[in-house]
Design a protein around this motif. Structure first.
Motif, PDB file in Angstrom:
ATOM      1  N   VAL A 172      61.172  38.202  35.539  1.00  0.00           N
ATOM      2  CA  VAL A 172      60.535  37.643  36.725  1.00  0.00           C
ATOM      3  C   VAL A 172      59.544  36.583  36.259  1.00  0.00           C
ATOM      4  O   VAL A 172      58.663  36.868  35.452  1.00  0.00           O
ATOM      5  CB  VAL A 172      59.802  38.729  37.538  1.00  0.00           C
ATOM      6  N   GLU A 173      59.699  35.366  36.771  1.00  0.00           N
ATOM      7  CA  GLU A 173      58.809  34.275  36.405  1.00  0.00           C
ATOM      8  C   GLU A 173      58.068  33.783  37.636  1.00  0.00           C
ATOM      9  O   GLU A 173      58.676  33.588  38.701  1.00  0.00           O
ATOM     10  CB  GLU A 173      59.600  33.126  35.768  1.00  0.00           C
ATOM     11  N   PHE A 174      56.770  33.595  37.500  1.00  0.00           N
ATOM     12  CA  PHE A 174      55.961  33.026  38.570  1.00  0.00           C
ATOM     13  C   PHE A 174      54.784  32.304  37.919  1.00  0.00           C
ATOM     14  O   PHE A 174      54.099  32.841  37.071  1.00  0.00           O
ATOM     15  CB  PHE A 174      55.481  34.096  39.563  1.00  0.00           C
ATOM     16  N   GLY A 175      54.611  31.046  38.326  1.00  0.00           N
ATOM     17  CA  GLY A 175      53.588  30.229  37.680  1.00  0.00           C
ATOM     18  C   GLY A 175      53.860  30.123  36.192  1.00  0.00           C
ATOM     19  O   GLY A 175      54.993  29.847  35.767  1.00  0.00           O
ATOM     20  N   ASP A 176      52.843  30.363  35.394  1.00  0.00           N
ATOM     21  CA  ASP A 176      52.987  30.342  33.932  1.00  0.00           C
ATOM     22  C   ASP A 176      53.355  31.703  33.370  1.00  0.00           C
ATOM     23  O   ASP A 176      53.373  31.895  32.154  1.00  0.00           O
ATOM     24  CB  ASP A 176      51.669  29.867  33.280  1.00  0.00           C
ATOM     25  N   ASN A 177      53.645  32.658  34.242  1.00  0.00           N
ATOM     26  CA  ASN A 177      53.871  34.036  33.824  1.00  0.00           C
ATOM     27  C   ASN A 177      55.361  34.354  33.733  1.00  0.00           C
ATOM     28  O   ASN A 177      56.163  33.885  34.543  1.00  0.00           O
ATOM     29  CB  ASN A 177      53.207  35.001  34.815  1.00  0.00           C
ATOM     30  N   ARG A 178      55.683  35.191  32.742  1.00  0.00           N
ATOM     31  CA  ARG A 178      57.060  35.661  32.556  1.00  0.00           C
ATOM     32  C   ARG A 178      57.002  37.161  32.279  1.00  0.00           C
ATOM     33  O   ARG A 178      56.544  37.601  31.231  1.00  0.00           O
ATOM     34  CB  ARG A 178      57.708  34.929  31.390  1.00  0.00           C
ATOM     35  N   LEU A 179      57.473  37.947  33.253  1.00  0.00           N
ATOM     36  CA  LEU A 179      57.436  39.405  33.154  1.00  0.00           C
ATOM     37  C   LEU A 179      58.825  39.922  32.824  1.00  0.00           C
ATOM     38  O   LEU A 179      59.787  39.659  33.555  1.00  0.00           O
ATOM     39  CB  LEU A 179      56.947  40.014  34.468  1.00  0.00           C
ATOM     40  N   ASP A 180      58.932  40.651  31.719  1.00  0.00           N
ATOM     41  CA  ASP A 180      60.196  41.268  31.308  1.00  0.00           C
ATOM     42  C   ASP A 180      60.127  42.737  31.671  1.00  0.00           C
ATOM     43  O   ASP A 180      59.427  43.529  31.030  1.00  0.00           O
ATOM     44  CB  ASP A 180      60.386  41.095  29.798  1.00  0.00           C
ATOM     45  N   LEU A 181      60.867  43.115  32.713  1.00  0.00           N
ATOM     46  CA  LEU A 181      60.786  44.480  33.221  1.00  0.00           C
ATOM     47  C   LEU A 181      61.424  45.483  32.270  1.00  0.00           C
ATOM     48  O   LEU A 181      60.992  46.636  32.212  1.00  0.00           O
ATOM     49  CB  LEU A 181      61.455  44.564  34.599  1.00  0.00           C
ATOM     50  N   ALA A 182      62.453  45.069  31.551  1.00  0.00           N
ATOM     51  CA  ALA A 182      63.107  45.988  30.622  1.00  0.00           C
ATOM     52  C   ALA A 182      62.261  46.209  29.378  1.00  0.00           C
ATOM     53  O   ALA A 182      62.096  47.330  28.911  1.00  0.00           O
ATOM     54  CB  ALA A 182      64.476  45.455  30.236  1.00  0.00           C
ATOM     55  N   ALA A 183      61.705  45.126  28.843  1.00  0.00           N
ATOM     56  CA  ALA A 183      60.878  45.233  27.633  1.00  0.00           C
ATOM     57  C   ALA A 183      59.449  45.636  27.943  1.00  0.00           C
ATOM     58  O   ALA A 183      58.671  45.906  27.027  1.00  0.00           O
ATOM     59  CB  ALA A 183      60.875  43.902  26.886  1.00  0.00           C
ATOM     60  N   ARG A 184      59.099  45.675  29.243  1.00  0.00           N
ATOM     61  CA  ARG A 184      57.744  46.024  29.679  1.00  0.00           C
ATOM     62  C   ARG A 184      56.726  45.113  29.007  1.00  0.00           C
ATOM     63  O   ARG A 184      55.731  45.564  28.441  1.00  0.00           O
ATOM     64  CB  ARG A 184      57.440  47.494  29.372  1.00  0.00           C
ATOM     65  N   SER A 185      56.983  43.813  29.080  1.00  0.00           N
ATOM     66  CA  SER A 185      56.108  42.847  28.426  1.00  0.00           C
ATOM     67  C   SER A 185      55.782  41.700  29.374  1.00  0.00           C
ATOM     68  O   SER A 185      56.532  41.421  30.319  1.00  0.00           O
ATOM     69  CB  SER A 185      56.757  42.300  27.152  1.00  0.00           C
ATOM     70  N   LEU A 186      54.666  41.053  29.095  1.00  0.00           N
ATOM     71  CA  LEU A 186      54.212  39.924  29.905  1.00  0.00           C
ATOM     72  C   LEU A 186      53.846  38.774  28.985  1.00  0.00           C
ATOM     73  O   LEU A 186      53.172  38.976  27.960  1.00  0.00           O
ATOM     74  CB  LEU A 186      52.998  40.337  30.750  1.00  0.00           C
ATOM     75  N   GLU A 187      54.302  37.584  29.341  1.00  0.00           N
ATOM     76  CA  GLU A 187      53.903  36.369  28.635  1.00  0.00           C
ATOM     77  C   GLU A 187      53.242  35.422  29.620  1.00  0.00           C
ATOM     78  O   GLU A 187      53.648  35.348  30.795  1.00  0.00           O
ATOM     79  CB  GLU A 187      55.110  35.676  27.999  1.00  0.00           C
ATOM     80  N   ARG A 188      52.254  34.699  29.121  1.00  0.00           N
ATOM     81  CA  ARG A 188      51.606  33.678  29.935  1.00  0.00           C
ATOM     82  C   ARG A 188      51.550  32.389  29.129  1.00  0.00           C
ATOM     83  O   ARG A 188      51.005  32.381  28.024  1.00  0.00           O
ATOM     84  CB  ARG A 188      50.210  34.118  30.351  1.00  0.00           C
ATOM     85  N   SER A 189      52.137  31.343  29.664  1.00  0.00           N
ATOM     86  CA  SER A 189      52.249  30.062  28.965  1.00  0.00           C
ATOM     87  C   SER A 189      52.892  30.244  27.598  1.00  0.00           C
ATOM     88  O   SER A 189      52.513  29.598  26.621  1.00  0.00           O
ATOM     89  CB  SER A 189      50.864  29.404  28.827  1.00  0.00           C
ATOM     90  N   GLY A 190      53.847  31.180  27.517  1.00  0.00           N
ATOM     91  CA  GLY A 190      54.587  31.415  26.291  1.00  0.00           C
ATOM     92  C   GLY A 190      53.919  32.338  25.301  1.00  0.00           C
ATOM     93  O   GLY A 190      54.509  32.677  24.270  1.00  0.00           O
ATOM     94  N   ALA A 191      52.703  32.779  25.582  1.00  0.00           N
ATOM     95  CA  ALA A 191      51.969  33.663  24.671  1.00  0.00           C
ATOM     96  C   ALA A 191      51.982  35.093  25.211  1.00  0.00           C
ATOM     97  O   ALA A 191      51.830  35.302  26.426  1.00  0.00           O
ATOM     98  CB  ALA A 191      50.525  33.186  24.495  1.00  0.00           C
TER      99      ALA A 191
END
Length: 275
Positions: A172-191
């Motif tokens: 799920v991507e919104f704004g600069d955020n990328r949420l990976d529901l399977a990996a249970r991880s969050l990235e913001r601006s690629g970090a």
């Protein structure tokens, strides 16, 4: 004079005492294979009797338990070992539990933490959630309540959030955020962003219900599971923490917007909603 709640925060099952529970723990600990697969729980409390009671009870429930008396011991041991969860008392000598929790989170450590607090006004509980605690428990408490909190946090770490069916591999991507529901991880601006189990469960609940206003009670059910005793104020604190993770300006949220008099709504495109 009866002991205060600070002295007694654990009640053993009726008809048992420390010696009988300890014997059961010793018998169970003989199964080395069983112990090796058990969740590793560290109890940090400066009260020797409370450490003994907690350690004995949790060991009897099948956990691999280590008891520590100070935050200094906790931080030193974390350099070499990692538990699955820490039960952390607020009132500790030197750095208190809230300070230790803040050090962990500021250092990017998402170690699951259940806080213990003796205060009845809820101040420590709110501050603990603000600092990133996964759950909290006020003294006095029943032993089964502690194990229920521990199991709930551990489930959120290794399984899907309660009541929230997640599609495997979904991003799920919104704004600069990328949420990976399977990996249970969050990235913001690629970090990568450090997210606690409670924060992830709440964020997952939001992204599964885009543009749908959710009451605080519904959010509690989705993120914590049915029957949770999390209150509305605690949910507001959790939403505030998640906003700090994903919003460009948490004071003016674009994605996790407030529905006045009701709750919150996830707006993936960040556009203002009509009040």
């Amino acid at each position: 004079m009866p002991p205060s709640c600070d002295q007694i925060c654990l009640t053993l099952p009726e008809g048992s005492d420390l010696h009988t529970v300890g014997a059961a723990s010793l018998n169970r600990s003989m199964g080395v294979a069983q112990r090796s697969a058990s969740p590793r729980i560290w109890v940090v409390d400066d009260d020797p009797e409370q450490r003994r009671l907690l350690g004995t009870y949790l060991t009897d429930q099948g956990y691999d338990v280590r008891c520590l008396s100070s935050g200094e011991q906790l931080m030193a041991r974390l350099d070499a070992q990692r538990p699955d969860l820490v039960v952390l008392d607020v009132m500790l000598p030197g750095d208190d539990g809230l300070t230790l929790l803040r050090r962990l989170r500021d250092g990017g450590d998402d170690l699951p933490v259940v806080m213990l607090t003796a205060r009845g006004d809820g101040v420590d509980r709110i501050i603990g959630l603000e600092q990133g605690a996964d759950d909290y428990l006020g003294k006095p408490f029943l032993p089964r309540e502690l194990t229920a909190r521990i199991e709930a946090v551990l489930r959120r770490r290794v399984a899907l959030p309660a009541g929230t069916p997640l599609a495997e591999g979904r991003l799920v991507e919104f704004g600069d955020n990328r949420l990976d529901l399977a990996a249970r991880s969050l990235e913001r601006s690629g970090a990568p962003v450090v997210v606690t189990s409670g924060e992830f469960s709440l964020l997952a609940a939001f992204v599964q219900h885009p543009h749908r206003p959710l009451s605080r009670e519904r959010l509690i059910e989705l993120a914590r599971g049915p029957g949770s005793d999390t209150d509305s104020r605690s949910m507001d604190v959790q939403v505030s923490r998640v906003r700090k993770l994903v919003e460009p300006d948490p004071a003016r949220p674009r994605y996790l917007q407030t529905v006045w008099g009701y709750g919150y709504v996830f707006v993936p495109d960040g556009q203002p909603r009509s009040r």
